[in-house]
Design a protein around this motif. Structure first.
Motif, PDB file in Angstrom:
ATOM      1  N   VAL A  35       0.842  -1.204   0.000  1.00 13.65           N
ATOM      2  CA  VAL A  35       0.000   0.000   0.000  1.00 13.65           C
ATOM      3  C   VAL A  35       0.874   1.249   0.000  1.00 13.65           C
ATOM      4  CG1 VAL A  35      -1.681   1.320   1.330  1.00 13.65           C
ATOM      5  CG2 VAL A  35      -1.921  -1.160   1.160  1.00 13.65           C
ATOM      6  N   VAL A  36       1.905   1.256   0.848  1.00 12.82           N
ATOM      7  CA  VAL A  36       2.781   2.423   0.926  1.00 12.82           C
ATOM      8  C   VAL A  36       3.536   2.644  -0.387  1.00 12.82           C
ATOM      9  CG1 VAL A  36       4.863   3.356   2.021  1.00 12.82           C
ATOM     10  CG2 VAL A  36       3.045   2.346   3.420  1.00 12.82           C
ATOM     11  N   ILE A  37       4.075   1.562  -0.920  1.00 10.73           N
ATOM     12  CA  ILE A  37       4.854   1.705  -2.153  1.00 10.73           C
ATOM     13  C   ILE A  37       3.980   2.172  -3.314  1.00 10.73           C
ATOM     14  CG2 ILE A  37       6.290   0.488  -3.863  1.00 10.73           C
ATOM     15  CD1 ILE A  37       7.649   0.991  -1.085  1.00 10.73           C
ATOM     16  N   THR A  38       2.795   1.579  -3.429  1.00 12.83           N
ATOM     17  CA  THR A  38       1.901   2.005  -4.516  1.00 12.83           C
ATOM     18  C   THR A  38       1.491   3.460  -4.325  1.00 12.83           C
ATOM     19  OG1 THR A  38       1.085  -0.264  -4.637  1.00 12.83           O
ATOM     20  CG2 THR A  38      -0.215   1.415  -5.767  1.00 12.83           C
ATOM     21  N   ALA A  39       1.164   3.836  -3.078  1.00 16.16           N
ATOM     22  CA  ALA A  39       0.788   5.227  -2.810  1.00 16.16           C
ATOM     23  C   ALA A  39       1.924   6.179  -3.182  1.00 16.16           C
ATOM     24  CB  ALA A  39       0.402   5.395  -1.338  1.00 16.16           C
ATOM     25  N   ALA A  40       3.163   5.760  -2.891  1.00 12.28           N
ATOM     26  CA  ALA A  40       4.297   6.618  -3.248  1.00 12.28           C
ATOM     27  C   ALA A  40       4.420   6.753  -4.764  1.00 12.28           C
ATOM     28  CB  ALA A  40       5.581   6.053  -2.659  1.00 12.28           C
ATOM     29  N   MET A  41       4.257   5.640  -5.483  1.00 13.98           N
ATOM     30  CA  MET A  41       4.354   5.701  -6.945  1.00 13.98           C
ATOM     31  C   MET A  41       3.250   6.584  -7.522  1.00 13.98           C
ATOM     32  SD  MET A  41       7.032   3.870  -7.102  1.00 13.98           S
ATOM     33  CE  MET A  41       7.357   3.986  -8.864  1.00 13.98           C
ATOM     34  N   LEU A  42       2.143   6.690  -6.797  1.00 16.39           N
ATOM     35  CA  LEU A  42       1.023   7.513  -7.271  1.00 16.39           C
ATOM     36  C   LEU A  42       1.079   8.929  -6.704  1.00 16.39           C
ATOM     37  CD1 LEU A  42      -1.777   4.816  -6.971  1.00 16.39           C
ATOM     38  CD2 LEU A  42      -0.945   5.828  -9.101  1.00 16.39           C
ATOM     39  N   GLY A  43       2.198   9.279  -6.032  1.00 19.77           N
ATOM     40  CA  GLY A  43       2.385  10.665  -5.604  1.00 19.77           C
ATOM     41  C   GLY A  43       1.793  11.021  -4.258  1.00 19.77           C
ATOM     42  N   GLN A  44       1.561  10.029  -3.384  1.00 21.90           N
ATOM     43  CA  GLN A  44       0.932  10.320  -2.105  1.00 21.90           C
ATOM     44  C   GLN A  44       1.827  10.015  -0.898  1.00 21.90           C
ATOM     45  OE1 GLN A  44      -2.019  11.938  -2.132  1.00 21.90           O
ATOM     46  NE2 GLN A  44      -1.744  11.880  -4.352  1.00 21.90           N
TER      47      GLN A  44
ATOM     48  N   PRO B 208      15.654   6.949  -0.443  1.00 18.60           N
ATOM     49  CA  PRO B 208      16.524   7.096  -1.633  1.00 18.60           C
ATOM     50  C   PRO B 208      16.845   5.771  -2.326  1.00 18.60           C
ATOM     51  CG  PRO B 208      17.250   8.563   0.093  1.00 18.60           C
ATOM     52  CD  PRO B 208      16.147   7.736   0.695  1.00 18.60           C
ATOM     53  N   ASN B 209      17.145   4.716  -1.550  1.00 20.36           N
ATOM     54  CA  ASN B 209      17.491   3.457  -2.221  1.00 20.36           C
ATOM     55  C   ASN B 209      16.278   2.851  -2.941  1.00 20.36           C
ATOM     56  OD1 ASN B 209      16.291   2.815   0.311  1.00 20.36           O
ATOM     57  ND2 ASN B 209      17.066   0.707   0.131  1.00 20.36           N
ATOM     58  N   GLU B 210      15.099   3.049  -2.367  1.00 19.74           N
ATOM     59  CA  GLU B 210      13.887   2.575  -3.041  1.00 19.74           C
ATOM     60  C   GLU B 210      13.646   3.368  -4.330  1.00 19.74           C
ATOM     61  OE1 GLU B 210      11.438   1.457   1.098  1.00 19.74           O
ATOM     62  OE2 GLU B 210      11.151   3.385   0.112  1.00 19.74           O
ATOM     63  N   ALA B 211      13.840   4.670  -4.230  1.00 15.91           N
ATOM     64  CA  ALA B 211      13.628   5.507  -5.412  1.00 15.91           C
ATOM     65  C   ALA B 211      14.604   5.132  -6.524  1.00 15.91           C
ATOM     66  CB  ALA B 211      13.786   6.982  -5.048  1.00 15.91           C
ATOM     67  N   ALA B 212      15.817   4.797  -6.124  1.00 14.77           N
ATOM     68  CA  ALA B 212      16.815   4.403  -7.132  1.00 14.77           C
ATOM     69  C   ALA B 212      16.364   3.139  -7.845  1.00 14.77           C
ATOM     70  CB  ALA B 212      18.173   4.186  -6.451  1.00 14.77           C
ATOM     71  N   LYS B 213      15.831   2.179  -7.059  1.00  7.52           N
ATOM     72  CA  LYS B 213      15.347   0.933  -7.692  1.00  7.52           C
ATOM     73  C   LYS B 213      14.145   1.202  -8.591  1.00  7.52           C
ATOM     74  CE  LYS B 213      16.709  -1.904  -3.760  1.00  7.52           C
ATOM     75  NZ  LYS B 213      16.051  -2.357  -2.529  1.00  7.52           N
ATOM     76  N   ALA B 214      13.270   2.057  -8.123  1.00 10.29           N
ATOM     77  CA  ALA B 214      12.087   2.388  -8.927  1.00 10.29           C
ATOM     78  C   ALA B 214      12.503   3.062 -10.231  1.00 10.29           C
ATOM     79  CB  ALA B 214      11.153   3.302  -8.132  1.00 10.29           C
TER      80      ALA B 214
ATOM     81  N   LEU C  77      10.572  11.414  -6.168  1.00 11.47           N
ATOM     82  CA  LEU C  77       9.941  10.292  -5.456  1.00 11.47           C
ATOM     83  C   LEU C  77      10.366  10.257  -3.988  1.00 11.47           C
ATOM     84  CD1 LEU C  77      10.111   7.425  -8.101  1.00 11.47           C
ATOM     85  CD2 LEU C  77       8.039   8.400  -7.119  1.00 11.47           C
ATOM     86  N   THR C  78      11.480  10.886  -3.662  1.00 12.21           N
ATOM     87  CA  THR C  78      11.927  10.889  -2.255  1.00 12.21           C
ATOM     88  C   THR C  78      11.425  12.124  -1.497  1.00 12.21           C
ATOM     89  OG1 THR C  78      13.960  12.147  -2.641  1.00 12.21           O
ATOM     90  CG2 THR C  78      14.077   9.764  -2.959  1.00 12.21           C
ATOM     91  N   GLU C  79      10.816  13.064  -2.216  1.00 11.81           N
ATOM     92  CA  GLU C  79      10.297  14.267  -1.557  1.00 11.81           C
ATOM     93  C   GLU C  79       8.896  14.014  -0.993  1.00 11.81           C
ATOM     94  OE1 GLU C  79      10.403  17.660  -4.138  1.00 11.81           O
ATOM     95  OE2 GLU C  79      12.560  17.494  -4.468  1.00 11.81           O
ATOM     96  N   VAL C  80       8.591  14.751   0.077  1.00 11.93           N
ATOM     97  CA  VAL C  80       7.226  14.661   0.620  1.00 11.93           C
ATOM     98  C   VAL C  80       6.293  15.327  -0.383  1.00 11.93           C
ATOM     99  CG1 VAL C  80       5.726  15.302   2.508  1.00 11.93           C
ATOM    100  CG2 VAL C  80       8.141  14.828   2.958  1.00 11.93           C
TER     101      VAL C  80
END
Lengths: 149, 149, 149, 149, 149, 149, 149, 149, 149, 149
Positions: free
Chosen positions: C35-44, C49-55, C69-72
């Protein structure tokens, strides 16, 4: 170029250069509060020409952007109201819940009038606390009494 | 009887008895802040049973009103938003103008999260000033970080 | 580049590469909930940083998108409210219908306060059922009591 | 007499008799969930005739109120949307922030369709936690696929 | 590419090729109703992959548009509500005028619940009439009873 | 007395006398459809004087209410839009989702114009179905072509 | 290309060629009223193919714009309502002030029904007057009686 | 007593005495148009004292109501906008569809300015027509040119 | 090119050339008030052709922009209402607070009618004052009496 | 008793006693402007105790109303915005049309800040004119510069 576009340029340069607002503030104007400088970079206040020059240099902004930073903006920072962002909504909620309380207490102390949002200043700081640190926001606005004429 | 009706009874009794919020606060609960007590009398917070009993006695409120003062209210003090009253509107304007600045500065200092409007306290006082006294409003809310799960 | 543009880049890459949210989640961060990862990919939400690099690697995102993707984010995922999409509207309807019931029952159990939407977690799963499978959504938020001061 | 007036009668009797929702639930219908019974008492669900009779007796409601409790109400419990009450607003905020995430994840798992808010049930409970107890809300709604015709 | 852009591409190709919705329906999927196929082409329903392939060929759509036609859209076809277009407004008006009548009659016949707009189908046809032909719209939705739990 | 008050009197009498809309329809006017009669009792259509007389007798309505039932009402049955009641909202959702589809298909078949909501009739019936009975709503409105002048 | 873009092309060509609506009307279709032709050029009505061909030639419109002029538009000419433009607002004000008067007088003369805005025509002319010329707007719409069924 | 209450008294008396607007107009003021008199009775215009006296006598209105009929009302006759009543909505729709056309044609003929809604008159009549009688509404408002200063 | 684009061109040229509104006014038309000329440059009034030619030369505007400056604009200068900008909001607040007072006093002096906002002029000047200079805004609009017909 | 009820009492007494605002002003306070006194009687300003006593005597107001006239009101005089009343709407229109012009000209003359609506006064008078008398409204508000801190 519009002021909204300047805000986007600022955010983009800040991101790519890895700057913080604190660093931008220090480079642009130590004598002025970080709240004012940040608000100006976000399109809500104006900079003095020398501040705008420093900001433009720091962030590689074009000349028109530099001039725009010295112009009085059309204020209003929220894409819609009520604000959908939770951090900002909490302040909106304080107005919803405490609005009439503020009105009663300010009027009882000062008489008929308002707290100015123009002749106004504000500080924002961290308040250490064992149960979890707190955000401390202190506002001070000149009391303006309703003129009788 | 609804909570809005209790608020009207309170305002009516305060007016006819010539009481101030300060006096009501002193009679109802010195240990609690005047902001909380005034907000409760205006239907935005709840009183403890012993406080409600004192308030009811001071203002000649009926029993149901006394009980209602101890219930958690449906919060929201403004008849409409944006508020039409100038004193309250200025606070709304602060959210409009400084909303994104608060967001940027709080997040830079604390990380992703919000300032709680629940684990929150506030003081309101007069700040003497030669150019005209100022209203000083100090807010402090616990920082709540977005949970990662 | 804005966060909304990052969301469009994500959706476009996901579509053309034939990826699912499940696959993206597995590639980006198994320790964090889908849920968190999908919400992040959708801008919420934000990514580490390491997750954003993989994405960014998985979806061929440019460097600025990776940083974004690492910004609030400025939260708020709906183009308008009430939401016109039926799936999302049903949740809005639950708030409309059960809002006051939740208020009464939570307050009766916990006292005056709220369920945090920040110190909050959630799971979403399929619940097999002979009459037709069900969507099960379990939410858990810390109770925050109104502070007395 | 309108359903809103019945809700006021219910709240008034509950207050003056010092009853809790738990007690009302136990007296009115143990076989049905407290969420349903409380929602019905607040004008959002209907009671069975025998339940309404017990409720009317417990709360001294007049005959017309008893009949109204068995009628299907015009649903919608909030005086305005977005809800001004902080407890209820947090649920509204969840829809704002997670709306598109729920849509993506439910559709990836189930295909095109929605989670029913009609063939739906819910539990609400306290989740003990050392850092502060949590509110746990578990929802389950039948998945309804969009019909192809 | 967004779904709204796909809809524009579809309308543009239909216009320049001189196609009708009837012809598009016949080429894309005879087994499915013209209402569903037209709604999908307008961004409100999804197509099966083989249907999307035929649509893309017929209308010279790029690959990403073809994939987008198979995705579940964010539903909502109106630029604003109330709809300004007179043809669509008349349906909105029917809801305004007959809304409570539908509620009363459906509930009297079926009990507490709703007519599903998901497990739903519809036909639209010309009804010859001497005083002027009529538009006949027949809707059928599964009755969903409110679950008791 | 206003029409809204007549509607309340009607609902109150129906409730206390234990009548159904079907029974009211049969007593008031068999030659007219139950949809029209129910809509009139709910303040959206008018009755003929002899029908109003029968309705007034059946429901013990005062003379002014009887006259009001024969007057053309100010139409609009919903307390707010979008409707908060789920049963009525589903119809609103159909307009949101299928609005542009209806426009395209009606115009392709009939040319530029609308389906009248005035020269209009409708039936509502139960459609037995093994997987669960369905609500069938058939509407028929005269096509009105835009006049060229 | 959208209809709004066609309207912009039309306005741009009219401006640069120094044409008036009267001249455009005369070139495009003398048999049809200038109100209809102007409305079509502004995206609110449709033209016949031969009229669109003449319009396209006169204004150097591309082929797709010519076809779009023959399509039924999504009607609604105002960027927001209430209209901010004073000339258009005055008409909106007439509806605000005289709405209920029109309803009463039309219904007294014709019975229950409406003045059609579809089977409708209108003329707009200068009415010379010593105290200052007047704008005369004459509307005529077919009366449509509510159908009883 | 408010003007809205006067309107209710007028409607009630008209109903119980079985009067028409035509009869009221004839009794109150033949020299003035029925549109003006009806609008005044509905709270949108004012009557001359002698007209108000006749109206009060005809409808048995109390003295305060008679005075109120001579006062300038706070204009605005619609309970909400867009109007939910179909007859009134059609006029609103004309503004939506023809607003920009009226603006273009009036300005082309008269120059920059507006049609006054104050120095304004109107007639409403039946226009016999074989295909169905028509409602004819003729409006005439003074053209007011924007002042250059 | 739209009028909004002309306004942007004007603001951009003014900024880069370092011009003031006062200088623009003096170059474009001394005989007309600076309020009118500034309003025209901001898209709310029109210029005479010779004025537009001077403005175009001064600001290097393209030919189409010059023509657009002579066209009557679609008026309305605010991105949203209530205006978020504090300077403009204060005027909106004056309407909120003094609206009914203006109505009462103008009507008592002049009878039933309005102050024209079309046959209207205005001056804006600095009023020196020891306690701080004041903004003086003097408006004058023709009184228009409601026509009796 | 609420302030709105006081306003109704004032209007009722003024009407039945046949008083004008001018007469009320003269009796209540000659030293203060008629705009302030009228605004106070309409619930938008407060009176001094001796003024309230005179007003109460003149209009036969009860004691609580007299006290309420001395309290600071919750300001906002319009039942809805945009105002439906034409006289008041014209002022709203001035804000719509001239808002940005005022902003530009005030800022060019004074710098960044606003015209106060609190330290503010106003006169309203008749300006004789051969072509029709004019309403002259002169406003003067202290300029408040944005504080730099």
């Amino acid at each position: 170029m519009t002021r909204a576009e300047v805000t986007e340029l600022v955010l983009c340069a800040k991101r790519l250069k890895g700057l913080t607002w604190k660093e931008i503030h220090e480079k642009v104007s130590v004598s002025t509060s970080p709240v004012v400088i940040t608000a100006a970079m976000l399109g809500q206040m104006r900079l003095e020409p020398n501040e705008a020059a420093k900001a433009a240099e720091l962030l590689d902004l074009p000349k028109e952007a530099e001039i725009l930073l010295t112009e009085v903006p059309y204020r209003g920072s929220l894409p819609q109201v009520p604000p959908t962002d939770p951090l900002i909504y909490r302040f909106y909620e304080l107005v919803q819940v405490y609005g009439t309380t503020w009105k009663e207490l300010i009027q009882e102390e000062f008489g008929d009038g308002i707290m100015s949002a123009i002749d106004f200043d504000m500080t924002l700081e961290r308040q250490p606390d064992q149960k979890g640190d707190r955000v401390k926001l202190a506002m001070s606005g000149k009391f303006l009494g309703y003129k009788r004429y």
